[in-house]
Design an enzyme around this catalytic site. Sequence first.
Site, PDB file in Angstrom:
ATOM      1  N   GLY A  77      72.499  17.237 -44.874  1.00  0.00           N
ATOM      2  CA  GLY A  77      73.481  16.529 -45.793  1.00  0.00           C
ATOM      3  C   GLY A  77      74.679  17.281 -46.075  1.00  0.00           C
ATOM      4  N   LYS A 103      78.933  14.008 -47.002  1.00  0.00           N
ATOM      5  CA  LYS A 103      79.598  15.108 -47.028  1.00  0.00           C
ATOM      6  C   LYS A 103      80.896  14.631 -47.790  1.00  0.00           C
ATOM      7  CE  LYS A 103      77.926  17.867 -43.921  1.00  0.00           C
ATOM      8  NZ  LYS A 103      78.319  18.734 -42.549  1.00  0.00           N
ATOM      9  N   ASP A 112      58.777  10.991 -35.409  1.00  0.00           N
ATOM     10  CA  ASP A 112      59.010  12.059 -36.195  1.00  0.00           C
ATOM     11  C   ASP A 112      58.956  13.466 -35.469  1.00  0.00           C
ATOM     12  OD1 ASP A 112      58.698  14.200 -37.959  1.00  0.00           O
ATOM     13  OD2 ASP A 112      57.664  13.399 -39.441  1.00  0.00           O
ATOM     14  N   SER A 144      76.275  24.622 -36.248  1.00  0.00           N
ATOM     15  CA  SER A 144      77.057  24.449 -37.407  1.00  0.00           C
ATOM     16  C   SER A 144      77.829  25.708 -38.032  1.00  0.00           C
ATOM     17  CB  SER A 144      76.181  24.086 -38.693  1.00  0.00           C
ATOM     18  OG  SER A 144      77.075  23.967 -39.666  1.00  0.00           O
ATOM     19  N   TYR A 163      69.913  26.397 -44.562  1.00  0.00           N
ATOM     20  CA  TYR A 163      70.509  25.409 -43.274  1.00  0.00           C
ATOM     21  C   TYR A 163      71.037  26.309 -42.258  1.00  0.00           C
ATOM     22  CZ  TYR A 163      73.428  21.932 -41.232  1.00  0.00           C
ATOM     23  OH  TYR A 163      74.047  21.075 -40.292  1.00  0.00           O
TER      24      TYR A 163
HETATM   25  P1  NAD Z   1      72.551  12.758 -39.699  1.00  0.00           P
HETATM   26  O1  NAD Z   1      71.920  13.296 -41.165  1.00  0.00           O
HETATM   27  O2  NAD Z   1      73.592  11.704 -39.804  1.00  0.00           O
HETATM   28  O3  NAD Z   1      71.680  12.590 -38.360  1.00  0.00           O
HETATM   29  C1  NAD Z   1      70.725  13.500 -38.377  1.00  0.00           C
HETATM   30  C2  NAD Z   1      69.326  12.561 -37.860  1.00  0.00           C
HETATM   31  O4  NAD Z   1      68.476  13.398 -37.680  1.00  0.00           O
HETATM   32  C3  NAD Z   1      69.326  11.542 -39.009  1.00  0.00           C
HETATM   33  O5  NAD Z   1      69.231  10.272 -38.464  1.00  0.00           O
HETATM   34  C4  NAD Z   1      67.686  11.904 -39.362  1.00  0.00           C
HETATM   35  O6  NAD Z   1      67.007  10.824 -39.889  1.00  0.00           O
HETATM   36  C5  NAD Z   1      67.262  12.743 -38.196  1.00  0.00           C
HETATM   37  N1  NAD Z   1      65.863  13.131 -38.479  1.00  0.00           N
HETATM   38  C6  NAD Z   1      65.867  14.010 -39.488  1.00  0.00           C
HETATM   39  N2  NAD Z   1      64.613  14.469 -39.481  1.00  0.00           N
HETATM   40  C7  NAD Z   1      63.894  13.807 -38.371  1.00  0.00           C
HETATM   41  C8  NAD Z   1      62.481  14.151 -38.031  1.00  0.00           C
HETATM   42  N3  NAD Z   1      61.686  14.802 -38.563  1.00  0.00           N
HETATM   43  N4  NAD Z   1      62.233  13.307 -36.826  1.00  0.00           N
HETATM   44  C9  NAD Z   1      63.384  12.517 -36.252  1.00  0.00           C
HETATM   45  N5  NAD Z   1      64.408  12.532 -36.495  1.00  0.00           N
HETATM   46  C10 NAD Z   1      64.872  13.384 -37.767  1.00  0.00           C
HETATM   47  O7  NAD Z   1      73.756  14.137 -39.497  1.00  0.00           O
HETATM   48  P2  NAD Z   1      74.903  14.192 -38.517  1.00  0.00           P
HETATM   49  O8  NAD Z   1      75.982  14.258 -39.310  1.00  0.00           O
HETATM   50  O9  NAD Z   1      74.616  13.166 -37.317  1.00  0.00           O
HETATM   51  O10 NAD Z   1      74.318  15.633 -37.700  1.00  0.00           O
HETATM   52  C11 NAD Z   1      73.822  15.527 -36.694  1.00  0.00           C
HETATM   53  C12 NAD Z   1      73.580  17.183 -36.270  1.00  0.00           C
HETATM   54  O11 NAD Z   1      74.787  17.816 -36.132  1.00  0.00           O
HETATM   55  C13 NAD Z   1      72.718  17.800 -37.046  1.00  0.00           C
HETATM   56  O12 NAD Z   1      71.824  18.848 -36.327  1.00  0.00           O
HETATM   57  C14 NAD Z   1      73.477  18.566 -37.916  1.00  0.00           C
HETATM   58  O13 NAD Z   1      72.904  19.844 -38.586  1.00  0.00           O
HETATM   59  C15 NAD Z   1      74.738  18.777 -37.061  1.00  0.00           C
HETATM   60  N6  NAD Z   1      75.960  19.294 -37.820  1.00  0.00           N
HETATM   61  C16 NAD Z   1      76.525  18.115 -38.527  1.00  0.00           C
HETATM   62  C17 NAD Z   1      77.948  18.701 -39.277  1.00  0.00           C
HETATM   63  C18 NAD Z   1      78.585  17.359 -39.501  1.00  0.00           C
HETATM   64  O14 NAD Z   1      79.693  17.491 -40.253  1.00  0.00           O
HETATM   65  N7  NAD Z   1      78.215  16.231 -39.485  1.00  0.00           N
HETATM   66  C19 NAD Z   1      78.358  19.937 -39.227  1.00  0.00           C
HETATM   67  C20 NAD Z   1      77.484  20.736 -38.642  1.00  0.00           C
HETATM   68  C21 NAD Z   1      76.451  20.454 -37.847  1.00  0.00           C
END
Ligand code: NAD
Length: 347
Positions: free
Chosen positions: A96, A210, A71, A136, A167
């Site tokens: 999310g 998403k 965590d 983001s 966010y």
């Molecule tokens: P995701 O939710 O699939 O992955 C994020 C991961 O962080 C999850 O597996 C979650 O369990 C982990 N996490 C959350 N809280 C935690 C904690 N306390 N300790 C350890 N792990 C923890 O999201 P993603 O789409 O893979 O996004 C990855 C990154 O990219 C994120 O920072 C997100 O904000 C950023 N992002 C993603 C998008 C997109 O379109 N997917 C767009 C903009 C930014």
Amino acid sequence: MPRDGRQRRPGGDKRNVSTQYKARVLITGAGGFIGHHLTDYLKQKGYWVRGADIKEPEFSATHADDFQVLDLRDWKQCVRATEGVDHVYALAADMGGMGFISNHHAQILYNNSVINLHTIEAARQNGVKKYLYTSSACVYPEFKQTDTMVTPLKEDDAYPAQPQDAYGWEKLITERLCDHYREDYGLQTRIVRFHNIFGPKGTWEGGREKAPAAMCRKVAYAKLTGNPVIEVWGDGEQTRSFCYIDDCVEGIYRLMNSGYHAPLNLGQDRLISINELAHLVASIAGIQVQLKHIDGPMGVRGRNSDNDRLRLVLGWEPGISLEEGLRKTYFWIEEQVRQKLVLPASD
Ligand code: NAD
């Protein structure tokens, strides 16, 4: 599988692995969508990879050399995660799609602030050399995104700041944190602003999915149950651009290996409305759908990525078409839905 922070496979002695691998990297959020794909990408490139996440990957086993269930809100667990690594890719976030982001402001702001404050400080104390932070397009101000035919957003448009949700505010402040750690402590930081990344092995149900994954799921249910009605939040005229995961991980890697430290967009610059997205997915599925517009969070009216700086800095931009990316994503999600409905696998 071991839980609660125990190593899945021992990390080994750094001196032994340093000759064998390009470098030792930590990917936080490696149990999530982008982190899981990035793990595979960096393994193929010859890196020693530690993944850290509060959960293990949902859809297939990790290929990380070492995966720790941690965590990362907890300081000591951040210190443990960043021990003995050269580079950090900081992806962990409580996040999310619009449905989640627009309804959990306090939780998101608290959890992500604590994760990011602790991870970067632990990285600094452990002597990490390079640190990439995943920001983001949600940092961009609401007042620049009021039209469906939005002007693509340039990196400098982030100020004066007015992100729509908590966010986006948290992402913006962590971008500043990275700048200050670079200026004050010499940590080599990189900041990438993703624009709607999609692909297989991402969350596709449960409330955190998403738009592209949600649309693929709805179309798959329509196809497999024979009910052609698809619910769309709002009037569906809101516009976005979408970038396929393979381009995303390549862009992340290129940015990490560039000398560039200012924020950089990473996305496609092809604008499409949510209604058009629904019909595109339906055509890939080989069906026709009827759109039913219902109340729901729509986010900003339009958002697109300006890729001028991306092209200039990386000499590259995402090239995988929306159709190709959606085809791979749709058929993966159709298979998940099929299993849920207990239907035979497709040919
Ligand atoms: P995701 O939710 O699939 O992955 C994020 C991961 O962080 C999850 O597996 C979650 O369990 C982990 N996490 C959350 N809280 C935690 C904690 N306390 N300790 C350890 N792990 C923890 O999201 P993603 O789409 O893979 O996004 C990855 C990154 O990219 C994120 O920072 C997100 O904000 C950023 N992002 C993603 C998008 C997109 O379109 N997917 C767009 C903009 C930014």
